[in-house]
Design an enzyme around this catalytic site. Sequence first.
Site, PDB file in Angstrom:
ATOM      1  N   GLU A  90      -8.185  37.322 -30.632  1.00 17.29           N
ATOM      2  CA  GLU A  90      -6.768  37.521 -30.266  1.00 17.29           C
ATOM      3  C   GLU A  90      -6.317  38.774 -30.977  1.00 17.29           C
ATOM      4  O   GLU A  90      -6.188  38.781 -32.205  1.00 17.29           O
ATOM      5  CB  GLU A  90      -5.917  36.326 -30.728  1.00 17.29           C
ATOM      6  CG  GLU A  90      -6.323  34.992 -30.142  1.00 17.29           C
ATOM      7  CD  GLU A  90      -6.112  34.926 -28.646  1.00 17.29           C
ATOM      8  OE1 GLU A  90      -5.289  35.675 -28.115  1.00 17.29           O
ATOM      9  OE2 GLU A  90      -6.816  34.125 -28.000  1.00 17.29           O
ATOM     10  N   CYS A  93       2.688  39.772 -32.546  1.00 20.80           N
ATOM     11  CA  CYS A  93       1.859  40.426 -31.533  1.00 20.80           C
ATOM     12  C   CYS A  93       2.516  40.353 -30.154  1.00 20.80           C
ATOM     13  O   CYS A  93       2.182  41.117 -29.268  1.00 20.80           O
ATOM     14  CB  CYS A  93       0.486  39.775 -31.504  1.00 20.80           C
ATOM     15  SG  CYS A  93       0.562  37.990 -31.351  1.00 20.80           S
ATOM     16  N   GLU A 130      -0.044  50.487 -30.942  1.00 21.87           N
ATOM     17  CA  GLU A 130       0.704  49.371 -31.544  1.00 21.87           C
ATOM     18  C   GLU A 130       1.289  49.806 -32.895  1.00 21.87           C
ATOM     19  O   GLU A 130       0.573  50.295 -33.755  1.00 21.87           O
ATOM     20  CB  GLU A 130      -0.237  48.180 -31.758  1.00 21.87           C
ATOM     21  CG  GLU A 130       0.505  46.937 -32.217  1.00 21.87           C
ATOM     22  CD  GLU A 130      -0.432  45.781 -32.530  1.00 21.87           C
ATOM     23  OE1 GLU A 130      -1.472  46.020 -33.169  1.00 21.87           O
ATOM     24  OE2 GLU A 130      -0.111  44.655 -32.131  1.00 21.87           O
ATOM     25  N   LYS A 165     -10.620  32.127 -43.533  1.00 26.58           N
ATOM     26  CA  LYS A 165     -10.072  33.136 -44.431  1.00 26.58           C
ATOM     27  C   LYS A 165      -8.718  33.612 -43.905  1.00 26.58           C
ATOM     28  O   LYS A 165      -8.634  34.203 -42.835  1.00 26.58           O
ATOM     29  CB  LYS A 165     -10.999  34.348 -44.551  1.00 26.58           C
ATOM     30  CG  LYS A 165     -10.565  35.254 -45.703  1.00 26.58           C
ATOM     31  CD  LYS A 165     -11.215  36.627 -45.673  1.00 26.58           C
ATOM     32  CE  LYS A 165     -10.373  37.650 -44.965  1.00 26.58           C
ATOM     33  NZ  LYS A 165      -9.088  37.968 -45.593  1.00 26.58           N
TER      34      LYS A 165
HETATM   35  P1  NDP Z   1      -6.418  42.904 -39.429  1.00 30.85           P
HETATM   36  O1  NDP Z   1      -7.295  43.117 -38.262  1.00 30.85           O
HETATM   37  O2  NDP Z   1      -6.309  43.975 -40.436  1.00 30.85           O
HETATM   38  O3  NDP Z   1      -6.845  41.606 -40.247  1.00 30.85           O
HETATM   39  C1  NDP Z   1      -6.927  40.316 -39.684  1.00 30.85           C
HETATM   40  C2  NDP Z   1      -7.836  39.454 -40.541  1.00 30.85           C
HETATM   41  O4  NDP Z   1      -9.158  39.950 -40.462  1.00 30.85           O
HETATM   42  C3  NDP Z   1      -7.475  39.461 -42.015  1.00 30.85           C
HETATM   43  O5  NDP Z   1      -7.738  38.193 -42.556  1.00 30.85           O
HETATM   44  C4  NDP Z   1      -8.422  40.511 -42.549  1.00 30.85           C
HETATM   45  O6  NDP Z   1      -8.616  40.382 -43.912  1.00 30.85           O
HETATM   46  C5  NDP Z   1      -9.664  40.189 -41.763  1.00 30.85           C
HETATM   47  N1  NDP Z   1     -10.646  41.256 -41.698  1.00 30.85           N
HETATM   48  C6  NDP Z   1     -10.491  42.588 -41.877  1.00 30.85           C
HETATM   49  N2  NDP Z   1     -11.686  43.238 -41.760  1.00 30.85           N
HETATM   50  C7  NDP Z   1     -12.624  42.285 -41.495  1.00 30.85           C
HETATM   51  C8  NDP Z   1     -14.040  42.301 -41.270  1.00 30.85           C
HETATM   52  N3  NDP Z   1     -14.749  43.431 -41.308  1.00 30.85           N
HETATM   53  N4  NDP Z   1     -14.667  41.138 -41.012  1.00 30.85           N
HETATM   54  C9  NDP Z   1     -13.978  39.997 -40.969  1.00 30.85           C
HETATM   55  N5  NDP Z   1     -12.645  39.893 -41.208  1.00 30.85           N
HETATM   56  C10 NDP Z   1     -11.968  41.031 -41.448  1.00 30.85           C
HETATM   57  O7  NDP Z   1      -5.008  42.504 -38.818  1.00 30.85           O
HETATM   58  P2  NDP Z   1      -3.654  42.317 -39.615  1.00 30.85           P
HETATM   59  O8  NDP Z   1      -3.810  41.274 -40.668  1.00 30.85           O
HETATM   60  O9  NDP Z   1      -3.188  43.687 -39.980  1.00 30.85           O
HETATM   61  O10 NDP Z   1      -2.697  41.679 -38.496  1.00 30.85           O
HETATM   62  C11 NDP Z   1      -1.987  42.428 -37.595  1.00 30.85           C
HETATM   63  C12 NDP Z   1      -2.705  42.529 -36.274  1.00 30.85           C
HETATM   64  O11 NDP Z   1      -2.931  41.246 -35.753  1.00 30.85           O
HETATM   65  C13 NDP Z   1      -1.899  43.254 -35.229  1.00 30.85           C
HETATM   66  O12 NDP Z   1      -2.704  44.158 -34.525  1.00 30.85           O
HETATM   67  C14 NDP Z   1      -1.450  42.153 -34.289  1.00 30.85           C
HETATM   68  O13 NDP Z   1      -1.185  42.561 -32.995  1.00 30.85           O
HETATM   69  C15 NDP Z   1      -2.589  41.214 -34.366  1.00 30.85           C
HETATM   70  N6  NDP Z   1      -2.175  39.881 -33.951  1.00 30.85           N
HETATM   71  C16 NDP Z   1      -2.614  39.386 -32.746  1.00 30.85           C
HETATM   72  C17 NDP Z   1      -2.189  38.157 -32.297  1.00 30.85           C
HETATM   73  C18 NDP Z   1      -2.693  37.586 -31.011  1.00 30.85           C
HETATM   74  O14 NDP Z   1      -2.583  36.385 -30.847  1.00 30.85           O
HETATM   75  N7  NDP Z   1      -3.246  38.355 -30.096  1.00 30.85           N
HETATM   76  C19 NDP Z   1      -1.243  37.356 -33.077  1.00 30.85           C
HETATM   77  C20 NDP Z   1      -0.860  37.952 -34.317  1.00 30.85           C
HETATM   78  C21 NDP Z   1      -1.313  39.183 -34.725  1.00 30.85           C
HETATM   79  P3  NDP Z   1      -7.731  41.285 -44.923  1.00 30.85           P
HETATM   80  O15 NDP Z   1      -6.325  41.000 -44.667  1.00 30.85           O
HETATM   81  O16 NDP Z   1      -8.187  40.806 -46.223  1.00 30.85           O
HETATM   82  O17 NDP Z   1      -8.118  42.714 -44.633  1.00 30.85           O
END
Ligand code: NDP
Length: 478
Positions: free
Chosen positions: A247, A281, A382, A172
Amino acid sequence: MITINHFINGTYTEPAGGEYLDGFNPAIGAVYSKIAKGNAADVQKAVDAAKTAFPAWKAMPAEDRFCILNAIAEGIEANLDELAAAESRDQGKPFWLSKTEMQRASQNFRFFATAAVHFASESHQTDTRAINYTLRQPVGIVGCISPWNLPLYLFTWKIAPALAAGNCVVAKPSEFTPHTAHMLCEIANKASLPPGVLNVVHGLGSACGQAIVEHPEIKAISFTGGTATGKHIASVAAPMFKKLSLELGGKNPNIIFDDADLNEAVKTSVRSSFLNQGEICLCGSRVFVHTRVYDAFKTALLQEVAKMQVGDPFDEKTHVGAIVSKPQFEKVLSYIELAKQEGGTVLCGGHAVKPNGFENGWYIAPTIIEGLDANCRTNTEEIFGPVITLLSFETEEEVLNMANGTAYGLAATLWTRDLKRAHRMAEALQSGIVWVNCWLLRDLRTPFGGVKQSGVGREGGWEAMRFFTEPKNVCIAY
Ligand code: NDP
């Protein structure tokens, strides 16, 4: 209006509930796509397809898997401009940057295609009594959930090793940026990926993502996203004894010592602060500068940032595009307000931008703030936008305490010509990655991930192949 449906069993499929979400183009703040609003029934269909496909995919000779994954890499390259345009429209990032990311998405597939044929396991001779060897078997059906900041790049970073290791995938992408993952499915079909091996479902994380995490037949979850979401996912998946790779967020230090090559440090700090609107990130959002070079560094950085153009992602002169979504735009602006309340001085930016012809888009000027305590919220939470803070330091010990003083530990950058100091600091910094005199110089073989609340486990190279396989020890007596 573009319609983004699920991809299940090799076919684009309408959502079981018949509902769609609005997809926005952040550059103009307007709806341009409708996205399948998936639910548990869609995830179940995807799991059923994956289950049917798994035995043949697992049994396929590694060289055949290599050919298919390599063909996907070539398919991405052949459609680079279309994919890059879709990524910029969905995410708001400059088109030139999207092109680089699409190349990297292709590299992810090429790299893990070769991993499929090179991956090997250990054997241990137990004196003269026995030989032990390790079988590395695919986990089965795995869930891959990715965020909106580097959409196709991070999506392929997960699904390529999962497929290379012989798993079937239910994936997803973020609901905010699903377009390129949707386009990839057609490329996968053209590359003869068998139906059901890769299934992509769309929709809200809280419904569709949650259904993946909860599904008892999905044996491993590879997740990239925010720390709060990661914590929640762990609380659901851990009691089910699923393999977990998380991550998560970062609040990365970028440390400039007084013996650094200041020109290089400034040039790279512009990128490490504001590339992709600061929505990476790995961005260095806290910049620590030695008091002896603080003023010189600050002046040079401000001069460079003043040249940055904010606006239309498709203008090749644009450095900073649109913020991905209205909620994220509002979140970043609220942090700028918080920084002011906490006593910070805004040196540049600090406000939304309304470029000509793009007045309804979500743009924020690159923002640099100084004068804040290292422990305040602005410096420990963050923000994930084009906002950095400047802090000064005198000693190694002082900067280490500040750099390590957050709940995060993803990446750190340091600038020094002193080799001994570089080693000392690299050892003492609490982070999964340390860059010395560079930033974002990536080698796909290296372990990628964070410590503390930045995550659990590592991606990249053999680490990813190990995550997506289950080791089995076989002991044969002589
Ligand atoms: P989110 O945590 O909001 O979402 C990440 C993914 O998880 C999306 O596909 C989201 O869907 C999905 N999701 C949300 N809630 C659930 C749940 N209850 N169960 C399963 N899946 C769920 O992160 P963001 O998309 O806002 O991305 C930004 C974040 O990602 C920042 O904190 C950044 O630091 C981190 N990041 C970390 C990296 C790393 O390698 N450490 C690299 C890049 C980013 P939906 O969008 O539909 O809500």
